[in-house]
Write a protein that holds these residues in place. Sequence first.
Motif, PDB file in Angstrom:
ATOM      1  N   ARG A  15       0.843  -1.144   0.006  1.00 43.82           N
ATOM      2  CA  ARG A  15       0.074   0.010  -0.102  1.00 43.82           C
ATOM      3  C   ARG A  15       0.803   1.367  -0.052  1.00 43.82           C
ATOM      4  O   ARG A  15       0.701   2.227  -0.678  1.00 43.82           O
ATOM      5  CB  ARG A  15      -1.043  -0.103   1.171  1.00 43.82           C
ATOM      6  CG  ARG A  15      -1.939   1.144   1.224  1.00 43.82           C
ATOM      7  CD  ARG A  15      -2.956   1.051   2.398  1.00 43.82           C
ATOM      8  NE  ARG A  15      -2.289   1.110   3.647  1.00 43.82           N
ATOM      9  CZ  ARG A  15      -2.569   0.283   4.497  1.00 43.82           C
ATOM     10  NH1 ARG A  15      -2.915  -0.889   4.343  1.00 43.82           N
ATOM     11  NH2 ARG A  15      -2.008   0.357   5.873  1.00 43.82           N
ATOM     12  N   GLU A  83       2.374   6.275   8.548  1.00 42.08           N
ATOM     13  CA  GLU A  83       1.577   5.002   8.639  1.00 42.08           C
ATOM     14  C   GLU A  83       1.343   4.330  10.025  1.00 42.08           C
ATOM     15  O   GLU A  83       0.314   3.657  10.345  1.00 42.08           O
ATOM     16  CB  GLU A  83       2.103   4.188   7.666  1.00 42.08           C
ATOM     17  CG  GLU A  83       1.352   2.738   7.379  1.00 42.08           C
ATOM     18  CD  GLU A  83      -0.021   3.043   6.672  1.00 42.08           C
ATOM     19  OE1 GLU A  83      -0.619   2.421   6.543  1.00 42.08           O
ATOM     20  OE2 GLU A  83      -0.153   3.945   6.278  1.00 42.08           O
ATOM     21  N   PRO A  85       0.460   5.448  13.466  1.00 44.49           N
ATOM     22  CA  PRO A  85      -0.728   5.773  14.155  1.00 44.49           C
ATOM     23  C   PRO A  85      -2.040   4.749  13.452  1.00 44.49           C
ATOM     24  O   PRO A  85      -2.855   4.426  14.028  1.00 44.49           O
ATOM     25  CB  PRO A  85      -0.646   7.204  13.882  1.00 44.49           C
ATOM     26  CG  PRO A  85       0.720   7.567  13.719  1.00 44.49           C
ATOM     27  CD  PRO A  85       1.221   6.627  12.784  1.00 44.49           C
ATOM     28  N   ARG A  86      -2.091   4.838  12.135  1.00 43.73           N
ATOM     29  CA  ARG A  86      -3.122   4.177  11.261  1.00 43.73           C
ATOM     30  C   ARG A  86      -3.142   2.668  11.666  1.00 43.73           C
ATOM     31  O   ARG A  86      -3.970   2.058  12.024  1.00 43.73           O
ATOM     32  CB  ARG A  86      -2.747   4.448   9.745  1.00 43.73           C
ATOM     33  CG  ARG A  86      -4.034   3.814   9.002  1.00 43.73           C
ATOM     34  CD  ARG A  86      -3.755   3.900   7.592  1.00 43.73           C
ATOM     35  NE  ARG A  86      -4.662   3.077   6.584  1.00 43.73           N
ATOM     36  CZ  ARG A  86      -4.646   3.349   5.231  1.00 43.73           C
ATOM     37  NH1 ARG A  86      -3.965   4.046   4.414  1.00 43.73           N
ATOM     38  NH2 ARG A  86      -5.550   2.426   4.724  1.00 43.73           N
ATOM     39  N   THR A  87      -1.821   2.075  11.543  1.00 45.01           N
ATOM     40  CA  THR A  87      -1.667   0.487  11.801  1.00 45.01           C
ATOM     41  C   THR A  87      -2.173   0.465  13.148  1.00 45.01           C
ATOM     42  O   THR A  87      -3.004  -0.629  13.369  1.00 45.01           O
ATOM     43  CB  THR A  87      -0.257   0.000  11.569  1.00 45.01           C
ATOM     44  OG1 THR A  87       0.122   0.386  10.074  1.00 45.01           O
ATOM     45  CG2 THR A  87      -0.197  -1.306  12.032  1.00 45.01           C
ATOM     46  N   ALA A  89      -4.192   2.198  15.106  1.00 43.55           N
ATOM     47  CA  ALA A  89      -5.791   2.440  15.211  1.00 43.55           C
ATOM     48  C   ALA A  89      -6.517   1.358  14.776  1.00 43.55           C
ATOM     49  O   ALA A  89      -7.351   0.966  15.538  1.00 43.55           O
ATOM     50  CB  ALA A  89      -5.864   3.766  14.638  1.00 43.55           C
ATOM     51  N   GLU A  90      -5.910   0.807  13.659  1.00 48.33           N
ATOM     52  CA  GLU A  90      -6.778  -0.438  13.164  1.00 48.33           C
ATOM     53  C   GLU A  90      -6.747  -1.666  13.812  1.00 48.33           C
ATOM     54  O   GLU A  90      -7.601  -2.471  14.129  1.00 48.33           O
ATOM     55  CB  GLU A  90      -6.243  -0.597  11.546  1.00 48.33           C
ATOM     56  CG  GLU A  90      -6.688   0.432  10.568  1.00 48.33           C
ATOM     57  CD  GLU A  90      -6.002  -0.170   9.292  1.00 48.33           C
ATOM     58  OE1 GLU A  90      -5.028  -0.945   9.099  1.00 48.33           O
ATOM     59  OE2 GLU A  90      -6.228   0.864   8.123  1.00 48.33           O
ATOM     60  N   PRO A  93      -7.126  -0.458  18.702  1.00 48.98           N
ATOM     61  CA  PRO A  93      -7.941   0.988  18.727  1.00 48.98           C
ATOM     62  C   PRO A  93      -7.997   1.390  20.202  1.00 48.98           C
ATOM     63  O   PRO A  93      -8.043   2.534  20.315  1.00 48.98           O
ATOM     64  CB  PRO A  93      -9.324   0.789  18.204  1.00 48.98           C
ATOM     65  CG  PRO A  93      -9.457  -0.759  18.283  1.00 48.98           C
ATOM     66  CD  PRO A  93      -7.879  -1.576  17.847  1.00 48.98           C
ATOM     67  N   ALA A  96      -4.562   3.270  20.896  1.00 53.08           N
ATOM     68  CA  ALA A  96      -3.855   4.213  19.938  1.00 53.08           C
ATOM     69  C   ALA A  96      -3.540   5.345  20.735  1.00 53.08           C
ATOM     70  O   ALA A  96      -2.629   6.097  20.209  1.00 53.08           O
ATOM     71  CB  ALA A  96      -5.066   4.383  18.985  1.00 53.08           C
TER      72      ALA A  96
END
Length: 282
Positions: A15, A83, A85-87, A89-90, A93, A96
């Motif tokens: 990605r 990237e 923080p996104r990982t 959060a997913e 959660p 996070a």
Amino acid sequence: MSLLDPRSVREIAARLDLRPTKQRGQNFVVDANTVRRIVTASGIGPTDVVLEVGPGLGSLTLGLLEVADRVVAVEIDELLAGELPRTVAERAPDRADRLDVVTADAMRVTELPATPTAVVANLPYNVAVPVLLHLLATFPEWQRGLVMVQAEVADRIAAPPGSKVYGVPSVKTAWYAESWRAGSVSPSVFWPVPNVDSGLVALRRREPPETTATREQVFAVVDAAFGQRRKMLRSALSGTFGSSAAASEALLAAGVDPQARGEVLDVAAFARVAAQLSGPAA
């Protein structure tokens, strides 16, 4: 919490259109069991603020967040730092908000958003020793750590006096902390697979030796002693003290045989030798 596996690591990398580089020592852990083993071996608990260097895609970060109160991750790669923080959060959660990401060179960072109590990291192999020494010098609050480095480097960091691989990394680390080998890690748990084995080094902070010399003076003596490893100390330190005779006098005053070599001295002995730079009465 869902830790990363080989498939999810490759999906994130695809990605991002990420191509791991040797220049930044980017080899990412893809095995969840290895991550949990490292976290367990580190001894961190629910009150710890963990400093992680080189979090990469977040494999170890997620494992640390399972246990620690907070993780401060220092990442030089802006793409990876953005990237992470996104990982989290997913996949975690509820944790996070316990992650801080600092986009910076770990060898230059001097301030953090939280005070670390421990360091746990898969250090970039090409700069592992200078990064570790910088973290020890710059953030004295952390008391214990576990770092993964190239196996040969792990041996050098944890080597005792008299060992064939005892040298500058061994002595300088010993100035700050006790260190020991805490295990080995197979290349197969990384992506891309490195061509070297990895080793775990555990650290426990301690006070440096009592001496009138500064840390800089001690480290200068260490560098000189191992800069000419095969020479006797009286010769290797002749430039530091002005002559071979002056070096011999300083060594004798410090209780060290002038004909010895640097590999037999512990950090306390190097500190005694460096104290002679201030004068015989030091």
